[in-house]
Design a protein around this motif. Sequence first.
Motif, short mmCIF file in Angstrom:
data_model
loop_
_atom_site.label_atom_id
_atom_site.label_comp_id
_atom_site.label_asym_id
_atom_site.label_seq_id
_atom_site.Cartn_x
_atom_site.Cartn_y
_atom_site.Cartn_z
N ALA A 57 3.11 37.98 17.61
CA ALA A 57 2.58 36.68 17.17
C ALA A 57 2.89 36.43 15.69
N ARG A 58 2.74 37.45 14.86
CA ARG A 58 3.07 37.30 13.43
C ARG A 58 4.55 36.98 13.25
N LEU A 60 6.59 35.55 15.46
CA LEU A 60 6.85 34.19 15.95
C LEU A 60 6.37 33.14 14.95
N ALA A 61 5.20 33.35 14.37
CA ALA A 61 4.67 32.40 13.38
C ALA A 61 5.58 32.34 12.15
N ALA A 64 8.65 30.37 12.97
CA ALA A 64 8.34 28.93 13.07
C ALA A 64 8.22 28.31 11.69
N SER A 81 -1.43 29.92 14.54
CA SER A 81 -1.88 31.22 15.03
C SER A 81 -2.14 31.19 16.53
N TRP A 83 -0.83 29.11 18.75
CA TRP A 83 0.44 28.98 19.45
C TRP A 83 1.18 30.32 19.48
N ALA A 84 1.24 30.99 18.33
CA ALA A 84 1.98 32.25 18.25
C ALA A 84 1.38 33.30 19.18
N THR A 85 0.07 33.34 19.27
CA THR A 85 -0.59 34.31 20.16
C THR A 85 -0.29 33.98 21.62
N GLU A 87 2.23 32.29 22.80
CA GLU A 87 3.66 32.52 23.01
C GLU A 87 3.95 34.02 23.15
N ALA A 88 3.28 34.84 22.33
CA ALA A 88 3.48 36.29 22.40
C ALA A 88 3.00 36.84 23.74
N ARG A 128 2.84 24.21 21.50
CA ARG A 128 4.17 23.93 20.94
C ARG A 128 4.33 22.44 20.69
#
Length: 163
Positions: A57-58, A60-61, A64, A81, A83-85, A87-88, A128
Amino acid sequence: MNAAPCGHPAEAVYVTKRGRHGCRECDSAARRSRPKPEPESAQSDPPVRPGAVATLARDLAQRAVEAAPELALDRFAVALSSWATAEAVAQLIRERIDAASPFTDRGQPRAGLLAAHTAAERTAERLRDGLGLTPRSAAAIITAVRAGGVGLLSTPERERLGV
């Protein structure tokens, strides 16, 4: 009292419609001794590393924010945060499906795994869109910014973005 050939009391003996003899005690013991099938996910799925969701997640963030610097603003922190979680989680479930197969050994779909992936992917997709990470949502945000101008941003946000 007559005993069955296996040594159990005569009350335990039964005769089937085809004339075969059986013993309830032996049948019961055989059922108890059979191994129980393992849960669907325990059979062949690789374990997830501790902290894998947070680490991914970190990453991906960060990617982005590099692609869209406005996402570094404080007003986007919680949404980014989330979204990243999501997505992960979706990505890790996808990797698990790829590694183990979406089907069990019997050829049945892994319903729990597929449902979890679908739910995580839907959540990630919705977030997203909210962040402007899809072409359609990015175009809507650009249109809104053009219409409202830099007045949509606070002074610290303008300074941070260099506008």
